[in-house]
Motif scaffolding. Structure first.
Motif, PDB file in Angstrom:
ATOM      1  N   GLY A  90       0.818  -1.207   0.000  1.00 62.49           N
ATOM      2  CA  GLY A  90       0.000   0.000   0.000  1.00 62.49           C
ATOM      3  C   GLY A  90       0.852   1.257   0.000  1.00 62.49           C
ATOM      4  O   GLY A  90       0.585   2.209  -0.738  1.00 62.49           O
ATOM      5  N   ARG A  91       1.897   1.258   0.798  1.00 65.45           N
ATOM      6  CA  ARG A  91       2.817   2.405   0.853  1.00 65.45           C
ATOM      7  C   ARG A  91       3.463   2.642  -0.506  1.00 65.45           C
ATOM      8  O   ARG A  91       3.549   3.767  -0.996  1.00 65.45           O
ATOM      9  CB  ARG A  91       3.889   2.155   1.911  1.00 65.45           C
ATOM     10  CG  ARG A  91       4.912   3.256   2.029  1.00 65.45           C
ATOM     11  CD  ARG A  91       5.995   2.883   3.059  1.00 65.45           C
ATOM     12  NE  ARG A  91       7.012   3.879   3.133  1.00 65.45           N
ATOM     13  CZ  ARG A  91       8.088   3.914   2.342  1.00 65.45           C
ATOM     14  NH1 ARG A  91       8.260   3.001   1.410  1.00 65.45           N
ATOM     15  NH2 ARG A  91       8.978   4.871   2.471  1.00 65.45           N
ATOM     16  N   ASN A  92       3.932   1.566  -1.135  1.00 65.99           N
ATOM     17  CA  ASN A  92       4.563   1.699  -2.444  1.00 65.99           C
ATOM     18  C   ASN A  92       3.582   2.184  -3.506  1.00 65.99           C
ATOM     19  O   ASN A  92       3.959   2.950  -4.396  1.00 65.99           O
ATOM     20  CB  ASN A  92       5.194   0.374  -2.880  1.00 65.99           C
ATOM     21  CG  ASN A  92       6.434   0.057  -2.092  1.00 65.99           C
ATOM     22  OD1 ASN A  92       7.078   0.929  -1.535  1.00 65.99           O
ATOM     23  ND2 ASN A  92       6.777  -1.213  -2.016  1.00 65.99           N
ATOM     24  N   LEU A  93       2.336   1.746  -3.419  1.00 65.76           N
ATOM     25  CA  LEU A  93       1.340   2.199  -4.379  1.00 65.76           C
ATOM     26  C   LEU A  93       1.047   3.688  -4.218  1.00 65.76           C
ATOM     27  O   LEU A  93       0.792   4.382  -5.201  1.00 65.76           O
ATOM     28  CB  LEU A  93       0.051   1.385  -4.244  1.00 65.76           C
ATOM     29  CG  LEU A  93       0.150  -0.055  -4.732  1.00 65.76           C
ATOM     30  CD1 LEU A  93      -1.092  -0.839  -4.317  1.00 65.76           C
ATOM     31  CD2 LEU A  93       0.347  -0.111  -6.225  1.00 65.76           C
ATOM     32  N   VAL A  94       1.109   4.184  -2.999  1.00 69.28           N
ATOM     33  CA  VAL A  94       0.922   5.621  -2.776  1.00 69.28           C
ATOM     34  C   VAL A  94       2.112   6.392  -3.325  1.00 69.28           C
ATOM     35  O   VAL A  94       1.956   7.372  -4.059  1.00 69.28           O
ATOM     36  CB  VAL A  94       0.726   5.936  -1.274  1.00 69.28           C
ATOM     37  CG1 VAL A  94       0.833   7.430  -1.014  1.00 69.28           C
ATOM     38  CG2 VAL A  94      -0.617   5.420  -0.795  1.00 69.28           C
TER      39      VAL A  94
END
Length: 105
Positions: A21-25
């Motif tokens: 999720g962090r990487n997608l943000v």
């Protein structure tokens, strides 16, 4: 899971979901809500059969996707790096292109 066994989830699975999720943000510029939803789907759906996967998707969307429309989920994020050709759209993700010429199957 696909073999009829219970899947085994650990804190590592949860950390992978949050890391995704962090990487997608940061890299794909997804909204935080969509990024967390996609991260959980990515981490928890893998070992499931189709029936269990549908139940998990329904639960995740009910819990995390209330503010997201179907259009939001189907629409890819902005292309990283602007208009350069260094990324290829593999819906719904932008993937960094390699050195070889791109072939559309």
């Amino acid at each position: 899971d696909g073999g009829g066994q219970k899947p085994r989830y650990t804190m590592r699975t949860m950390c992978r979901a949050l890391s995704a999720g962090r990487n997608l943000v940061l890299e794909q510029r997804f909204s935080p809500t969509r990024a967390i939803l996609e991260g959980f789907e990515l981490s928890f759906e893998g070992p499931l059969d189709m029936t269990s996967r549908a139940a998990l998707q329904k639960m995740l969307f009910k819990s995390l996707g209330k503010s997201l429309s179907k259009k939001d989920l189907d629409h890819p994020a902005r292309r990283p790096g602007g208009k350069s050709d260094s990324f290829v759209l593999c819906k719904p993700f932008w993937i960094k292109a390699g050195p070889l010429p791109q072939v559309d199957w």
